[in-house]
Motif scaffolding. Structure first.
Motif, short mmCIF file in Angstrom:
data_model
loop_
_atom_site.label_atom_id
_atom_site.label_comp_id
_atom_site.label_asym_id
_atom_site.label_seq_id
_atom_site.Cartn_x
_atom_site.Cartn_y
_atom_site.Cartn_z
N GLU A 35 4.71 -1.64 11.56
CA GLU A 35 5.36 -1.38 10.51
C GLU A 35 5.09 0.14 9.69
O GLU A 35 5.82 0.92 9.26
N ILE A 36 3.77 0.49 9.79
CA ILE A 36 3.32 1.70 9.30
C ILE A 36 3.92 2.89 10.12
O ILE A 36 4.35 3.68 9.55
N ARG A 37 3.89 2.61 11.39
CA ARG A 37 4.51 3.67 12.23
C ARG A 37 5.90 3.82 12.24
O ARG A 37 6.29 5.01 11.88
N GLU A 38 6.54 2.96 12.09
CA GLU A 38 8.02 3.05 11.78
C GLU A 38 8.31 3.65 10.43
O GLU A 38 9.16 4.51 10.33
N ARG A 39 7.76 3.28 9.35
CA ARG A 39 7.70 3.98 8.15
C ARG A 39 7.51 5.44 8.05
O ARG A 39 8.25 6.33 7.61
N ALA A 40 6.29 5.80 8.69
CA ALA A 40 5.88 7.25 8.87
C ALA A 40 7.00 8.02 9.66
O ALA A 40 7.21 9.11 8.99
N GLU A 41 7.69 7.56 10.72
CA GLU A 41 8.64 8.04 11.33
C GLU A 41 9.70 8.22 10.64
O GLU A 41 10.52 9.29 10.68
N ARG A 42 10.05 7.27 9.84
CA ARG A 42 11.54 7.39 8.94
C ARG A 42 11.37 8.47 7.98
O ARG A 42 12.25 9.19 7.63
N PHE A 43 10.02 8.77 7.36
CA PHE A 43 10.00 9.90 6.31
C PHE A 43 9.50 11.06 6.79
O PHE A 43 9.20 12.06 5.92
N SER A 44 9.18 11.30 8.22
CA SER A 44 8.83 12.51 8.44
C SER A 44 10.16 13.49 8.74
O SER A 44 11.16 12.99 9.09
N ASP A 45 9.98 14.78 8.63
CA ASP A 45 11.04 15.64 8.92
C ASP A 45 10.39 17.22 9.42
O ASP A 45 9.18 17.09 9.50
N GLU A 46 11.18 17.94 9.30
CA GLU A 46 10.73 19.18 9.52
C GLU A 46 9.72 19.92 8.69
O GLU A 46 8.89 20.92 9.25
N VAL A 51 1.86 10.81 9.45
CA VAL A 51 1.06 10.19 10.45
C VAL A 51 0.58 8.93 10.10
O VAL A 51 0.05 8.66 9.03
N PRO A 52 0.85 7.76 10.94
CA PRO A 52 0.48 6.63 10.57
C PRO A 52 -1.11 6.34 10.74
O PRO A 52 -1.90 7.05 11.66
N GLY A 53 -1.79 5.57 9.77
CA GLY A 53 -3.22 5.36 9.89
C GLY A 53 -3.47 3.98 9.38
O GLY A 53 -2.46 3.22 9.07
N ARG A 54 -4.56 3.45 9.57
CA ARG A 54 -5.02 2.06 9.28
C ARG A 54 -6.38 1.97 8.92
O ARG A 54 -7.48 2.40 9.47
N GLU A 55 -6.66 1.63 7.59
CA GLU A 55 -7.96 1.63 6.82
C GLU A 55 -8.06 0.07 7.03
O GLU A 55 -7.82 -0.91 6.34
N VAL A 56 -9.08 -0.18 8.13
CA VAL A 56 -9.42 -1.67 8.50
C VAL A 56 -10.67 -1.94 7.64
O VAL A 56 -11.59 -1.26 7.51
N PHE A 57 -10.49 -3.28 7.11
CA PHE A 57 -11.43 -4.02 6.28
C PHE A 57 -12.34 -4.52 7.26
O PHE A 57 -12.10 -5.49 7.77
N THR A 58 -13.69 -4.00 7.48
CA THR A 58 -14.39 -4.64 8.50
C THR A 58 -15.16 -5.65 7.70
O THR A 58 -15.51 -5.56 6.50
N GLY A 59 -15.79 -6.56 8.34
CA GLY A 59 -16.99 -7.64 7.58
C GLY A 59 -16.16 -8.47 6.80
O GLY A 59 -14.74 -8.62 6.81
N SER A 60 -16.56 -9.39 6.07
CA SER A 60 -16.12 -10.15 4.89
C SER A 60 -15.60 -9.57 3.84
O SER A 60 -16.19 -8.56 3.50
N TRP A 61 -14.92 -10.27 2.93
CA TRP A 61 -14.42 -9.81 1.56
C TRP A 61 -15.57 -9.28 0.73
O TRP A 61 -15.46 -8.30 0.05
N ARG A 62 -16.61 -10.04 0.77
CA ARG A 62 -17.73 -9.89 -0.29
C ARG A 62 -18.72 -8.76 0.48
O ARG A 62 -19.22 -8.09 -0.25
N ASN A 63 -18.56 -8.50 1.41
CA ASN A 63 -19.56 -7.45 2.01
C ASN A 63 -18.46 -6.55 3.24
O ASN A 63 -18.70 -6.25 4.31
N ARG A 64 -17.48 -6.09 2.62
CA ARG A 64 -16.37 -5.39 3.53
C ARG A 64 -17.05 -3.95 3.61
O ARG A 64 -17.44 -3.23 2.70
N ARG A 65 -16.51 -3.33 4.86
CA ARG A 65 -16.67 -1.88 5.01
C ARG A 65 -15.51 -1.20 5.50
O ARG A 65 -15.32 -1.67 6.74
#
Length: 246
Positions: A35-46, A51-65
């Motif tokens: 979904e991120i990639r599709e939206r990034a492509e839709r709004f890119s132009d000359e 660029v699509p990116g992913r901020e990944v939540f590692t660990g548990s909610w209380r101790n996430r990195r």
């Protein structure tokens, strides 16, 4: 380029262009890579590369990195171990960045950055949402682990787009160009706006943090197991079961 924004629409694109940006990295929370990639492509132009990116939540909610990946080819879920996330990034040849280091309880601290230094490619040294002392600490972390810096607006709100940006000393015309520049430690500068309006916008962006971390949001994310980036979601087909924390 603004290396980390959370919002993307026509107004964001217009503002980015008005601010003279050439590249945005779009990495919304809890949204799967296709979904991120599709939206990034839709709004890119000359005039503007998104660029699509992913901020990944590692660990548990209380101790996430949080770890920011640029250049992923396959989805990686949230709430897996840090080692599991970094391994997935490595397998895909993505750039692994440290957003807002030591910011509250949501990013890598100095010890974690040092421990995983050989698997990381840059540390955010200026985040628009962070206070000055937090950005000073972030710069110290980058220096201590000897990794290049980067800056971003971390925009959750339209007015923040382009308040902080990164300038590379090479042309970036594609996602692959950006990934290469990040992984190779290409020379760059981190710049920002200044003045009362800049500081007021930063305060508003920081205030938005309270909304981001309400119990309702927490409950929605990991109690159901059906959210798009939950490791139990059917889309991941059990591939991350061994490193899931929920």
């Amino acid at each position: 380029m603004d290396l980390h924004v959370k919002i993307l629409n026509e107004r964001v694109v217009a503002r980015a262009k008005a601010r003279g940006l050439d590249v945005l990295v779009y990495a919304p929370h809890f949204t799967r890579l296709p979904e991120i990639r599709e939206r990034a492509e839709r709004f890119s132009d000359e005039d503007l590369l998104v660029v699509p990116g992913r901020e990944v939540f590692t660990g548990s909610w209380r101790n996430r990195r949080h770890v920011l990946a640029v250049g992923l080819s396959e989805p990686v879920p949230d709430f897996i171990t840090l080692d599991g996330a970094l391994s997935a990034f490595e397998e895909q040849g993505a750039a692994a960045l440290v957003p807002h280091p030591e910011f509250l309880t949501v990013s890598l601290d100095a010890d974690a950055a040092a421990e995983h230094r050989d698997r990381l490619h840059a540390v955010e040294t200026h985040n628009f949402k962070a206070w000055p002392r937090q950005n000073r600490r972030a710069r110290a972390v980058a220096t201590d682990v000897d990794l290049p810096g980067f800056g971003s607006s971390y925009a959750h709100l339209l007015g923040s787009v382009g308040e902080v940006w990164t300038v590379f000393e090479r042309r970036i015309e594609s996602e692959a160009d950006l990934v290469s520049a990040l992984r190779e430690g290409a020379p760059r500068r981190v710049l920002r706006r200044d003045g009362l309006r800049h500081r007021a916008r930063a305060a508003v962006e920081f205030a938005h943090l309270g909304y981001e971390n309400t119990w309702k949001k927490i409950e929605r994310i990991f109690l159901s197991g059906t959210e798009p980036t939950h490791p139990d979601h059917i889309a991941y087909d059990g591939r991350f079961d061994a490193v899931s924390v929920y």
